[in-house]
Motif scaffolding. Structure first.
Motif, PDB file in Angstrom:
ATOM      1  N   SER A   1       0.828  -1.205   0.000  1.00  0.00           N
ATOM      2  CA  SER A   1       0.000   0.000   0.000  1.00  0.00           C
ATOM      3  C   SER A   1       0.859   1.252   0.000  1.00  0.00           C
ATOM      4  O   SER A   1       0.589   2.207  -0.721  1.00  0.00           O
ATOM      5  CB  SER A   1      -0.922   0.014   1.225  1.00  0.00           C
ATOM      6  OG  SER A   1      -1.825  -1.056   1.169  1.00  0.00           O
ATOM      7  N   VAL A   2       1.899   1.260   0.828  1.00  0.00           N
ATOM      8  CA  VAL A   2       2.781   2.417   0.891  1.00  0.00           C
ATOM      9  C   VAL A   2       3.499   2.602  -0.440  1.00  0.00           C
ATOM     10  O   VAL A   2       3.596   3.716  -0.944  1.00  0.00           O
ATOM     11  CB  VAL A   2       3.790   2.275   2.063  1.00  0.00           C
ATOM     12  CG1 VAL A   2       4.872   3.328   2.001  1.00  0.00           C
ATOM     13  CG2 VAL A   2       3.054   2.342   3.395  1.00  0.00           C
TER      14      VAL A   2
ATOM     15  N   ASP B   1       2.485   1.660  -3.392  1.00  0.00           N
ATOM     16  CA  ASP B   1       1.512   2.149  -4.368  1.00  0.00           C
ATOM     17  C   ASP B   1       1.257   3.641  -4.180  1.00  0.00           C
ATOM     18  O   ASP B   1       1.192   4.405  -5.144  1.00  0.00           O
ATOM     19  CB  ASP B   1       0.190   1.387  -4.251  1.00  0.00           C
ATOM     20  CG  ASP B   1       0.311  -0.060  -4.687  1.00  0.00           C
ATOM     21  OD1 ASP B   1       1.332  -0.415  -5.319  1.00  0.00           O
ATOM     22  OD2 ASP B   1      -0.605  -0.842  -4.377  1.00  0.00           O
ATOM     23  N   TYR B   2       1.125   4.061  -2.929  1.00  0.00           N
ATOM     24  CA  TYR B   2       0.847   5.465  -2.619  1.00  0.00           C
ATOM     25  C   TYR B   2       2.018   6.348  -3.036  1.00  0.00           C
ATOM     26  O   TYR B   2       1.853   7.354  -3.714  1.00  0.00           O
ATOM     27  CB  TYR B   2       0.565   5.622  -1.128  1.00  0.00           C
ATOM     28  CG  TYR B   2       0.318   7.037  -0.688  1.00  0.00           C
ATOM     29  CD1 TYR B   2      -0.874   7.688  -1.013  1.00  0.00           C
ATOM     30  CD2 TYR B   2       1.277   7.741   0.029  1.00  0.00           C
ATOM     31  CE1 TYR B   2      -1.112   9.000  -0.628  1.00  0.00           C
ATOM     32  CE2 TYR B   2       1.056   9.040   0.422  1.00  0.00           C
ATOM     33  CZ  TYR B   2      -0.136   9.663   0.101  1.00  0.00           C
ATOM     34  OH  TYR B   2      -0.358  10.960   0.484  1.00  0.00           O
TER      35      TYR B   2
END
Length: 107
Positions: free
Chosen positions: A41-42, A44-45
């Protein structure tokens, strides 16, 4: 020590050892899964935040290099680039990768 056995003939102590072992394994597995999901997630962000083009001048200022050094890094394949309207552009995330990996040329 309590050596009483349950209906299956396994001592209470042995059952406790098995329970602790399973708990430790389960905990490790869950923590790894959570860690992997957070990293994804990190990444991707951050990737979305860093996905925009820069001119060579902007990239050089950001990196603390001369424009000619950034051109050399592009020519050598250290930093991928695209041409738009006759000008070279590099992606912010590619600049970040080059900085993190410490890949640079000498001035």
């Amino acid at each position: 020590m309590n050596n009483s056995k349950n209906n299956d003939g396994i001592s209470d102590e042995r059952l406790e050892e098995i329970r602790k072992s399973l708990f430790v394994d389960l905990r490790k597995t869950l923590l790894k899964d959570i860690n992997d999901k957070i990293k994804g997630s990190v990444s991707d962000y951050i990737g979305a935040m860093l996905d925009f083009p820069l001119t060579i001048r902007q990239a050089a200022r950001l990196m603390g290099h001369s424009e000619s050094n950034v051109y050399k890094m592009c020519q050598r394949g250290i930093i991928p680039y695209t041409k738009k309207g006759g000008k070279i552009h590099v992606n912010m995330k590619d600049i970040s990768s080059a900085l993190i990996l410490g890949e640079e040329t000498t001035e």
